[in-house]
Design a protein around this motif. Structure first.
Motif, short mmCIF file in Angstrom:
data_model
loop_
_atom_site.label_atom_id
_atom_site.label_comp_id
_atom_site.label_asym_id
_atom_site.label_seq_id
_atom_site.Cartn_x
_atom_site.Cartn_y
_atom_site.Cartn_z
N ASN A 24 -49.27 12.36 117.78
CA ASN A 24 -48.71 11.07 118.13
C ASN A 24 -49.28 10.65 119.47
OD1 ASN A 24 -46.75 9.25 119.51
ND2 ASN A 24 -45.68 9.45 117.56
N GLU A 27 -46.93 11.28 122.58
CA GLU A 27 -46.26 12.53 122.83
C GLU A 27 -46.79 13.13 124.13
OE1 GLU A 27 -43.82 13.86 121.43
OE2 GLU A 27 -43.64 12.77 119.54
N GLU A 153 -50.02 0.76 113.99
CA GLU A 153 -49.18 1.95 114.08
C GLU A 153 -48.99 2.35 115.54
OE1 GLU A 153 -49.20 6.64 112.56
OE2 GLU A 153 -50.88 5.31 112.13
N GLU A 157 -45.53 2.89 117.66
CA GLU A 157 -45.23 4.09 118.44
C GLU A 157 -44.88 3.73 119.87
OE1 GLU A 157 -48.70 6.51 118.12
OE2 GLU A 157 -48.45 6.91 115.99
N ASP A 160 -41.44 1.86 119.97
CA ASP A 160 -40.33 2.75 119.62
C ASP A 160 -39.97 3.69 120.76
OD1 ASP A 160 -40.12 1.61 117.15
OD2 ASP A 160 -41.15 3.22 116.07
N LYS A 161 -40.93 3.97 121.64
CA LYS A 161 -40.69 4.92 122.73
C LYS A 161 -40.71 4.23 124.09
CE LYS A 161 -42.29 9.01 120.33
NZ LYS A 161 -43.06 10.26 120.41
#
Length: 295
Positions: A24, A27, A153, A157, A160-161
């Motif tokens: 990801n 991350e 995408e 990501e 969302d974070k």
């Protein structure tokens, strides 16, 4: 070796280094690009602009050569989201463009007379070559569709974070001799604990003359120079720090501003004020109007 062959040799080398797995992009990683100040460095390597649709979408994703990544969704009014990619994560995206032979695509893939379609403008700058392709993603070749899918995408990501950033002012009009309190709230409204990577500087506040941002304040302020920035005359310790923010938790930072430029000049007129969380993930708030007047 010709230009096209060179690109494929570089792509193969990049893929070999990356391996077959894909982490990801946001991350935490021991090899991440740990620039605690989160500043853009180098040229823009990858950019995606999305516009159109029934809702009038206007989005921009920009990735710089040092992995600095910023996303702006004008319609959301949330300001700017930023994060930092590791060299491995950045290399994965570059490899995707090279594998898709993006630099040799046509400039345009669009169906005529398509109502309410999205328009995607993709840019890629690599090894001295620059390419811009516009498409509705309906007539796009498979490689271009894969690029748009991966960048979309990545946007999911990132959003969302991301933290919810909000700026509040204790007044909308400031007279000479008075001061205004600016407060930055950074809240974790996701379902997961967010780990923020930051440095000695945790935040900043800034102001732009309304005339510079006319006719309306843009969500992305790159290129414009603020007349005032809280951190301009401050020094910060060079450290890398991780802050864990559980769901529902928030950070709060406040400063008092007397309406003066960094030069010491007492300002007058209409200004747009914003705040920035200098972390990964981090970003900037939406801008707020502040009028500064004489007594």
């Amino acid at each position: 070796m010709n230009h096209r062959t060179t690109h494929f040799v570089l792509m193969a080398a990049t893929l070999a280094l990356l391996g077959c797995g894909r982490a990801n992009l946001f991350e935490a990683s021991e090899n991440r690009n740990a620039d605690p100040m989160l500043k853009a460095n180098g040229e823009v390597t990858i950019a995606l602009d999305v516009a159109g649709g029934l809702a009038g979408v206007q989005q921009n994703l920009t990735i710089y050569a040092n992995g600095y990544t910023r996303f702006v969704d004008v319609q959301s009014g949330r300001g700017e989201i930023v994060a930092s990619l590791s060299p491995e994560q950045y290399g994965e995206l570059v490899a995707l463009f090279l594998h898709s032979d993006f630099l040799h695509l046509d400039d345009r893939y669009m169906l005529e007379n398509t109502a309410d379609a999205f328009a995607y403008e993709v840019q890629f700058n690599y090894a001295g070559s620059r390419k811009r392709v516009v498409t509705d993603n309906l007539e796009a070749p498979a490689g271009l569709q894969a690029i748009i899918a991966r960048l979309s995408e990545l946007i999911r990501e990132l959003t969302d974070k991301s933290l919810t950033l909000e700026l509040t002012l204790d007044r909308a009009e400031l007279q000479h001799g008075e001061s205004v309190t600016l407060t930055l709230l950074a809240a974790n409204q996701t379902r997961n604990t967010l780990r923020l990577h930051t440095g000695g500087q945790k935040f900043d506040f800034f102001a732009y003359p309304a005339a510079v941002l006319s006719p309306v304040p843009p969500s992305g302020l790159h290129g414009a120079e603020p007349v005032w920035r809280w951190a301009a005359d401050k020094a910060f310790i060079a450290i890398v720090e991780e802050i864990a923010l559980a769901p529902g938790e928030r950070l709060q930072y406040s400063v008092v501003w007397e309406g003066k430029a960094n030069s010491g000049e007492l300002l007058e007129g209409t200004y747009y004020v914003g705040a920035r969380l200098t972390a990964s993930p981090g970003g900037s708030t939406a801008l707020h109007e502040l009028r500064i007047t004489k007594r």
